[in-house]
Design a protein around this motif. Structure first.
Motif, PDB file in Angstrom:
ATOM      1  N   SER A 304       0.835  -1.204   0.000  1.00  0.00           N
ATOM      2  CA  SER A 304       0.000   0.000   0.000  1.00  0.00           C
ATOM      3  C   SER A 304       0.869   1.252   0.000  1.00  0.00           C
ATOM      4  O   SER A 304       0.570   2.235  -0.680  1.00  0.00           O
ATOM      5  CB  SER A 304      -0.920   0.006   1.231  1.00  0.00           C
ATOM      6  OG  SER A 304      -1.757  -1.123   1.229  1.00  0.00           O
ATOM      7  N   SER A 308       1.385   4.720  -2.798  1.00  0.00           N
ATOM      8  CA  SER A 308       1.048   6.067  -2.320  1.00  0.00           C
ATOM      9  C   SER A 308       2.061   7.084  -2.850  1.00  0.00           C
ATOM     10  O   SER A 308       3.034   6.731  -3.515  1.00  0.00           O
ATOM     11  CB  SER A 308       1.013   6.097  -0.792  1.00  0.00           C
ATOM     12  OG  SER A 308       2.326   5.943  -0.281  1.00  0.00           O
ATOM     13  N   LEU A 314      -3.050   7.851   2.812  1.00  0.00           N
ATOM     14  CA  LEU A 314      -3.342   6.428   3.035  1.00  0.00           C
ATOM     15  C   LEU A 314      -4.398   6.337   4.129  1.00  0.00           C
ATOM     16  O   LEU A 314      -4.234   6.921   5.206  1.00  0.00           O
ATOM     17  CB  LEU A 314      -2.085   5.666   3.431  1.00  0.00           C
ATOM     18  CG  LEU A 314      -0.984   5.625   2.364  1.00  0.00           C
ATOM     19  CD1 LEU A 314       0.115   6.630   2.709  1.00  0.00           C
ATOM     20  CD2 LEU A 314      -0.388   4.225   2.249  1.00  0.00           C
ATOM     21  N   TRP A 400      -1.294   9.613   6.937  1.00  0.00           N
ATOM     22  CA  TRP A 400      -2.036   8.383   7.251  1.00  0.00           C
ATOM     23  C   TRP A 400      -3.289   8.777   8.027  1.00  0.00           C
ATOM     24  O   TRP A 400      -3.218   9.554   8.971  1.00  0.00           O
ATOM     25  CB  TRP A 400      -1.189   7.435   8.090  1.00  0.00           C
ATOM     26  CG  TRP A 400       0.119   7.038   7.460  1.00  0.00           C
ATOM     27  CD1 TRP A 400       1.260   7.778   7.417  1.00  0.00           C
ATOM     28  CD2 TRP A 400       0.415   5.810   6.798  1.00  0.00           C
ATOM     29  NE1 TRP A 400       2.250   7.089   6.765  1.00  0.00           N
ATOM     30  CE2 TRP A 400       1.760   5.867   6.372  1.00  0.00           C
ATOM     31  CE3 TRP A 400      -0.322   4.646   6.520  1.00  0.00           C
ATOM     32  CZ2 TRP A 400       2.395   4.829   5.692  1.00  0.00           C
ATOM     33  CZ3 TRP A 400       0.307   3.606   5.845  1.00  0.00           C
ATOM     34  CH2 TRP A 400       1.641   3.697   5.428  1.00  0.00           C
TER      35      TRP A 400
END
Length: 913
Positions: A304, A308, A314, A400
């Protein structure tokens, strides 16, 4: 795919425009020369030269344009070769756009989708042959999309996505019969069950399954199926009896195995064994798309992160029992990046903004936790993320975000961000392993601190088993817990610390204190339903007991789960023992009957099909779309109109309340007259709502009135075989599909019509009442007034009978109609284990006997709760009980109350089928 061709196409467009401009200039010059020529143009040498040059230039341009047109045609031909890929890709995009209706966090933008596709063009296997290249590109992108979408879906929705992907592609290539697809999702609609032929095999084929065979036979591909089953029911029983019917479905009695395609075989399985639809769907998707489309990729934080960028946030979509912070901190350490976090809430906005601003310049990671708790700040977050592109943040910066699903979360951030889900491990074994691998149990210092080693290790093992047991029991739905409580690691953590403290402080094991703090405080603090609290305490008695300190004390009836002797001395030894336990626990571990697995499977099937129905995927196409695209059924409008007319035709006129009150006036000695009037008033309100809404829908379909949002919702509900929300607001509680609901309503109206016409019934149909508690109170009131006793000193005792009585009792009332779940009544009229595959049994006729509470007979019994629907949960009413709860019935038993409490045994007034 071919940027050179695209560039050449652009150059040709530019060149063509330039040529057309030059031609226009030439035309203008010629007109100017012709206009300014005084005498004969043939005598003007300069004019002739200009015209001659123009002719040459025009010929050159014409030749260039001809070449350009030929080149452009070749380029267009090459582009057309890729049209099948473009068409398939568009189908995939519309498939993922349907997911937003499943969960507000499932948002995907077109830009994000195109970016994935561009990456697939670069990463997929090249080939000089166009057909093979397109196959490679289609296969690569389809799986690449599946991987990227799957990591952002909860486990329960991953198979839904696989099925939607499969169905959308079948629909796009005219391989989906919409009538059959609709049948899989919502089932058939049979308003008048009495019109169906009699059930040919009631000993194994349920009435619902037989009605489904009747409605399935109405589809063209299944013509004659009902007759085939009726003539040879035993030939079809093998599927019903099999433990894996999804594997036998391909060997149906001739000629049906050869006649039906794999999708149509799913419908037969849905009719005979609906609990096994999910494994059959997995097999079907595997055959259509491949094995990898039913095996979601594992959680991959590093993957992941690779997808990004500093401007792309994220997003962790949270689920109960999971905190991604520990994993994220370790990952940041492995990347050697500084990380800062803030838990959002009132007043934390400015601090979060400062952190993000600092992160964009210094290149650190910023974590904004629990975004769902600060809804008012979400617009600021959206504005910040939008500004990242213009700011050009530090290459190492990452934002995040963590949030539970929330409709307030910014759509822009979701659509373009990298979304992830990570759910706790499933299964008793995985749950216990997780407990031993987390703090404080994983801390050797804590584990070794308690001086009473053997009691501590054994009771700790029991406590971790109890924690896993409580969580895993949720998968059985209302049979497990009325309300699915979110027990988590903090409950276990405090209970473990208390266990160590109490064993250290007290000489003897203080079981009472441990039970109270653990069951009533730590875990019980979450439990709001008193029936669930009873279950919690019963389970607690199983693990906090003197027997736990004995040798190899069993934790389940089979003895597969037990407290081992000499294998709990260290966390490593305990973990090694836990790894020897079964991967998939049987229902008996939870104190449930083997039938509970069927209940669980039916619940999962219902959830999956309900989720697909919520997306509306391919359902609104009416009956269109057979194998060759032919019309195979009625349109949406025709189906809705026919249903509305059928229901209106069956609906009886409203009760004449004034006439009823004259026949049954308010009397001191007969409270049932008041109950009757109140019930009829409620039913009149319901039938009036149904009648007026259906009449309005019919008018709207003809264009005589405007199709309002409410009427459109009623139309869609009728088409989807579900009860319209407008009706439910006036209705008795019901989880039935539309056809069963209408039949149930007609039965209730018929019961009250007979009461009005023939007097108070000998046996009351208990499920027919809108408000059952009023009927019970009326029965008690009659007794209390008859004998001049205070009503608060009277309650019901219960007597079961094997046959329907023919006369009313002197006191009290006979009732029938309820169902027993999780048990059955034996011939001796005692609670007994249910028969295999029989989830609900009719309760024998029951006499409600008003009795002074001081004169109750004492006998071994189980206080069995009575619920209105199989959902069991409701809202907390003023009585202190759930609004779904009716009463307790004392049922004789020789197995003890704890046994049936663990079984989840209850009486249900209205089933969901």
């Amino acid at each position: 795919e071919r940027p050179d061709l695209e560039e050449e196409k652009s150059n040709l467009v530019v060149e063509g425009n330039e040529n057309r401009r030059q031609l226009k200039e030439i035309e203008d010059k010629i007109l100017e020369v012709l206009g300014s020529a005084g005498g004969s143009i043939l005598e003007d040498a300069s004019a002739i030269k200009i015209l001659d040059d123009a002719k040459k230039l025009s010929n050159e341009i014409e030749a260039k344009q001809k070449v350009a047109y030929e080149t452009e045609e070749k380029i267009d031909e090459a582009r057309e070769g890729y049209r099948p890929v473009a068409y398939r890709t568009s189908l995939l995009f519309f498939c993922i756009s349907d997911l937003a209706s499943v969960d507000p966090m499932y948002q995907y933008s077109l830009n994000w989708f195109i970016e994935l596709f561009v990456r697939s063009i670069a990463d997929s296997l090249p080939d000089s042959a166009l057909d093979r290249r397109m196959t490679n590109l289609n296969e690569y992108f389809q799986y690449f999309l599946y991987q990227n979408v799957c990591r952002s879906l909860f486990e329960k929705d991953k198979l839904v996505f696989s099925l939607l992907l499969c169905v959308k592609l079948m629909e796009g290539y005219h391989r989906l019969n919409h009538a059959e697809w609709k049948y899989l999702i919502v089932g058939g609609i049979l308003l008048d069950a009495s019109s169906a032929p009699p059930n040919p095999a009631p000993e194994w084929l349920t009435d619902k399954s037989w009605r489904d065979f009747v409605t399935l036979s109405e589809l063209p591909a299944f013509a004659g199926l009902m007759s085939a089953v009726a003539s040879e029911p035993d030939a079809w029983r093998a599927i019903y009896d099999s433990s894996e019917p999804e594997k036998l479905i391909h060997s149906l009695p001739a000629p049906w195995s050869d006649k039906l395609n794999p999708f149509e075989l799913l419908l037969v399985l849905k009719v005979v064994r609906p609990d096994k639809i999910i494994p059959a769907i997995i097999t079907f998707v595997t055959e259509e798309l491949g094995q990898k489309f039913v095996e979601p990729p594992p959680f991959d934080l590093a993957g992941s992160y690779r997808d990004s960028a500093p401007s792309i946030p994220l997003v962790f979509i949270l689920s109960p029992g999971v905190d991604p912070m520990n994993a994220l901190i370790k990952f940041a350490e492995s990347k050697k990046v500084a990380i800062e976090s803030v838990s959002l809430g009132q007043g934390q906005g400015p601090h979060a903004e400062r952190l993000v601003s600092s992160g964009t310049t210094k290149g650190m990671w910023v974590v904004l936790q629990n975004c769902h708790l600060y809804v008012s700040w979400m617009t600021t977050l959206e504005r910040m993320v939008e500004g990242f592109e213009a700011q050009d943040p530090h290459p190492s910066f990452r934002l995040w975000l963590t949030s539970y699903p929330s409709p307030a979360f910014p759509v822009l951030v979701l659509q373009n961000g990298v979304k992830m889900t990570n759910e706790p491990p499933k299964g008793l074994r995985a749950n216990m392993l997780s407990s031993y691998l987390t703090d404080p149990i994983s801390d050797p210092e804590f584990f070794e601190a308690c001086p009473k080693r053997e009691p501590f290790t054994k009771l700790l093992f029991g406590l971790c088993f109890f924690h896993a047991w409580l969580q895993e029991r949720r998968k059985f739905g209302p049979l497990g817990w009325n309300i699915p409580y979110e027990f988590n690691e903090s409950d276990l953590r405090i209970s473990v610390r208390q266990l160590s403290l109490f064993l250290t402080e007290y000489e003897d094991v203080p079981f009472l204190a441990l039970k109270y703090t653990t069951a009533e405080c730590n875990y019980g603090g979450r439990v709001t339903d008193d029936k669930d609290r009873r279950l919690l305490n019963t389970a607690m008695d199983m693990v906090y007991a003197n027997e736990m300190l004995g040798r190899n004390h069993p934790l389940s009836e089979s003895g597969i789960y037990y407290v081992p002797e000499g294998k709990l001395d260290s966390t490593e030894d305990t973990i090694n023992f836990i790894r020897t336990l079964p991967l998939l626990p049987q229902p008996e571990v939870f104190g449930l009957h083997e039938n509970a697995d069927i209940t669980k499977d039916l619940g999962e099937t219902s959830l999956l099909l309900g989720t697909v129905l919520g997306t509306g995927a391919s359902l609104d196409s009416g009956g269109q779309g057979g194998e060759d695209g032919e019309d195979v059924g009625k349109s949406f409008d025709e189906l809705v109109a026919d249903l509305a007319k059928d229901i209106l035709a069956k609906l009886p006129p409203n009760f004449d309340i004034e006439a009823v009150q004259k026949t049954y006036p308010v009397l001191y000695e007969e409270s049932m007259n008041t109950v009757l009037a109140q019930e009829l008033t409620r039913f009149n309100r319901l039938t009036t709502t149904i009648r007026s809404s259906l009449q309005s829908v019919l008018k709207a379909l003809k264009g005589l009135v405007v199709m309002s949002a409410e009427l459109e919702a009623v139309s869609k509900a009728l088409f989807s075989n579900i009860i319209p929300e407008m009706w439910l607001k006036r209705s008795f509680p019901s989880l039935k599909p539309l056809a069963s609901y209408v039949a149930d309503l007609m039965g209730r109206l018929e019961f009250f019509q007979k009461w009005v016409a023939h007097g108070v019934p000998v046996v009351f149909d208990m499920p027919a009442f809108f408000f059952t508690q009023a009927f019970m109170t009326g029965t008690l009131q009659n007794y209390a007034r008859k004998y001049a006793i205070p009503i608060d000193t009277v309650d019901f005792d219960f007597e079961f009978t094997s046959e329907l009585p023919e006369e009313r009792p002197l006191d009290g009332a006979f009732v029938h109609g309820p169902y027993l779940e999780g048990a059955r009544m034996s011939d001796e009229l005692m609670l007994d284990e249910p028969k295999p595959k029989v989830l609900f049994e009719h309760l024998p006729p029951l006499l409600l006997v008003p009795t002074l509470t001081t004169q109750f007979k004492d006998y071994p019994h189980y206080n069995c709760p009575v619920y209105k629907t199989t959902e069991r949960r409701g809202v907390l009413a003023t009585t202190g009980h759930s609004s779904n709860f009716v009463m307790y019935v004392r049922i004789p038993t020789d197995k003890g109350e704890a046994h049936w409490t663990m079984r989840g045994t209850a009486i249900i007034l209205s089933l969901s089928v």
